[in-house]
Motif scaffolding. Structure first.
Motif, PDB file in Angstrom:
ATOM      1  N   GLU A 249       0.855  -1.269   0.199  1.00  0.00           N
ATOM      2  CA  GLU A 249      -0.207   0.139   0.047  1.00  0.00           C
ATOM      3  C   GLU A 249       0.809   1.332  -0.205  1.00  0.00           C
ATOM      4  OE1 GLU A 249      -4.171  -1.827   2.458  1.00  0.00           O
ATOM      5  OE2 GLU A 249      -1.337  -1.384   3.710  1.00  0.00           O
ATOM      6  N   LEU A 250       1.776   1.357   0.999  1.00  0.00           N
ATOM      7  CA  LEU A 250       2.789   2.404   0.425  1.00  0.00           C
ATOM      8  C   LEU A 250       3.351   2.345  -0.706  1.00  0.00           C
ATOM      9  CD1 LEU A 250       4.080   1.989   4.620  1.00  0.00           C
ATOM     10  CD2 LEU A 250       2.585   3.703   3.216  1.00  0.00           C
ATOM     11  N   GLU A 251       4.212   1.193  -0.991  1.00  0.00           N
ATOM     12  CA  GLU A 251       4.273   1.687  -2.365  1.00  0.00           C
ATOM     13  C   GLU A 251       3.574   2.151  -3.568  1.00  0.00           C
ATOM     14  OE1 GLU A 251       8.486   0.463  -1.464  1.00  0.00           O
ATOM     15  OE2 GLU A 251       7.726   1.140  -3.357  1.00  0.00           O
ATOM     16  N   GLU A 252       1.937   2.257  -3.274  1.00  0.00           N
ATOM     17  CA  GLU A 252       1.603   2.504  -4.256  1.00  0.00           C
ATOM     18  C   GLU A 252       1.138   3.824  -4.067  1.00  0.00           C
ATOM     19  OE1 GLU A 252      -2.722   0.714  -3.567  1.00  0.00           O
ATOM     20  OE2 GLU A 252      -4.045   2.811  -4.633  1.00  0.00           O
ATOM     21  N   ALA A 253       1.370   3.878  -2.676  1.00  0.00           N
ATOM     22  CA  ALA A 253       1.214   5.418  -2.375  1.00  0.00           C
ATOM     23  C   ALA A 253       2.351   6.283  -2.701  1.00  0.00           C
ATOM     24  CB  ALA A 253       0.899   5.929  -0.915  1.00  0.00           C
ATOM     25  N   ARG A 254       3.206   6.092  -2.910  1.00  0.00           N
ATOM     26  CA  ARG A 254       4.612   6.222  -3.349  1.00  0.00           C
ATOM     27  C   ARG A 254       4.769   6.490  -4.895  1.00  0.00           C
ATOM     28  NH1 ARG A 254       9.225   7.175  -1.781  1.00  0.00           N
ATOM     29  NH2 ARG A 254       9.681   5.780  -0.299  1.00  0.00           N
ATOM     30  N   VAL A 255       3.847   5.956  -6.104  1.00  0.00           N
ATOM     31  CA  VAL A 255       3.642   5.290  -6.994  1.00  0.00           C
ATOM     32  C   VAL A 255       2.819   7.184  -7.095  1.00  0.00           C
ATOM     33  CG1 VAL A 255       2.391   4.731  -9.263  1.00  0.00           C
ATOM     34  CG2 VAL A 255       4.436   3.698  -7.797  1.00  0.00           C
TER      35      VAL A 255
END
Length: 418
Positions: A249-255
């Protein structure tokens, strides 16, 4: 969309980064109209000599003195109203500077064995063969007047200054043109590693008299977004450290953070192009009103163009409002995700606590502890476990235990009573 919600968390703050050196770069300086209004600081007492340099900044002429000085550091001086002096050689800028009250981009480059050049709004307006073979970039710098202890009123600058940067190389004409076209509100200067004097440093140096910092109105909105975006990136880093279990989820937020940053950059570019067009139109309108009072038809046509440009700006602003609406809709989703993370962490902590429980720990419970162990208690302890044979091969989860407590606890108690 999780990232966009993070940005909205900070939308109510008033430029939270403006207190540090990163935020200071968003401020311009306004100089008072007297010889007591200036900035003076040192770039060090020693350093290497260079064979080239470039000095660029944005300025607005508000007050005209006979020989007003914008920048002075021996051996070169920039006189806003007439000349650029570098080591006994000068370029005449009389009648080449824009009118008072208009922001414009100004650059000076010098290279040993090459040329000394001056640029206004990205276009070369003069050049001359340079004197000397090398130059020092250290020493005392004065903005708004001369080096001497007794500041002279004929050298009073009295204007506005923004994003003054000194580079230890000669920037090409295309690089200077790109910098000017990027506009007053861009951060394009920061990509050059050869900046030996940075605006974010200059704006924190010692000021004298009436020299105050202010936020250029045309850059206020985009600088607010930049500051809040920096806050969001910092918050995202904290979340990455605190919630390693939600990496996806955090990687998605970074993207999505990168996508939002790209969108802001694109919108800023369009805004700067429109602003540049508006400035040019307003300048043209002023010239027409001054020199062609009898040409009413041309003035009306120019006013129409100005109104069309303002309409485009209004449409851009509406688009930004729509983006803010999308950001608001994702704030709820972020709250739900954070709630799920909190519940998962509580369950994990409870599971870790129960890892050390043995079968004998049931005797610590109120039905057995500090009581005579009777036949009835024995039957109660052993009788209910026979039905567990029916659940061999089933994963023991919190839901399964709650099922036992809800559907078998009362039945076992009834059997004991009977």
């Amino acid at each position: 969309m999780v990232l966009v919600a993070l940005i909205l968390v900070f939308m109510s703050l008033e430029l939270p980064l403006m207190a540090d050196s990163t935020g200071k770069k968003y401020f311009a300086l306004s100089f008072g109209p007297t010889n007591r209004d200036y900035v003076q600081f040192s770039m060090g007492d020693s350093g290497p000599r260079v064979n080239s340099f470039t000095l660029c900044y944005w300025m607005k002429i508000v007050h005209k003195a006979r020989s007003s000085i914008v920048f002075m550091k021996s051996p070169f001086t920039i006189i806003s109203g007439s000349y650029i002096w570098i080591d006994s050689k000068h370029i005449d800028l009389r009648k080449k500077l824009p009118q008072e009250g208009v922001w414009f981009h100004h650059c000076v480059s010098w290279v040993s064995g090459g040329a000394q050049r001056a640029y206004i709004n990205g276009e070369e307006v003069g050049n001359i063969s340079p004197a000397g073979t090398s130059m020092t970039l250290y020493g005392t710098v004065v903005l708004g007047n001369q080096h001497a202890s007794n500041k002279n009123s004929v050298h009073t600058f009295g204007g506005e200054l923004y994003k003054l940067n000194l580079f230890s190389e000669e920037l090409s004409s295309s690089e200077i043109r790109e910098m000017a076209r990027a506009g007053l509100c861009s951060t394009i200067e920061e990509k050059y590693e050869t900046r030996v004097l940075k605006w974010e440093q200059v704006v924190t140096e010692q000021r004298y008299g009436n020299v105050r910092e202010f936020l250029p109105p045309q850059c206020l909105e985009i600088n607010n977004v930049r500051a809040k975006l920096s806050q969001t990136e910092f918050k995202l880093g904290e979340l990455l450290e605190a919630h390693n279990g939600t990496q996806s989820e955090l990687e998605e937020a970074r993207v999505q953070l990168n996508e939002t940053r790209n969108e802001l950059t694109e919108r800023n570019t369009r805004l700067q192009r429109t602003q540049t067009k508006l400035n040019r139109t307003e300048l043209k309108l002023g010239e027409l009103m001054k020199t062609h009072n009898g040409t009413q038809s041309e003035l009306e046509e120019t006013k129409k163009t100005l109104n069309e440009t303002r309409t485009v700006l209004t449409e851009r602003e509406a688009s930004l409002q729509e983006t803010r609406g999308e950001l608001n809709s994702t704030e709820i989703k972020l709250s739900e995700v954070l709630g799920d993370l909190k519940d998962t962490r509580s369950q994990l902590e409870e599971s870790r606590r129960l890892e050390d429980v043995s079968r004998w720990d049931v005797l610590f419970t109120p039905p057995y502890l500090n009581r005579i162990f009777t036949k009835q208690l024995y039957n109660q302890l052993t009788g209910g476990w026979g039905m567990m044979e029916n659940f061999i091969g089933v994963n023991v989860t919190v839901g399964l235990v709650e099922h036992f407590r809800e559907h078998h606890e009362e039945r076992d108690n009834c059997e004991d009573i009977s």
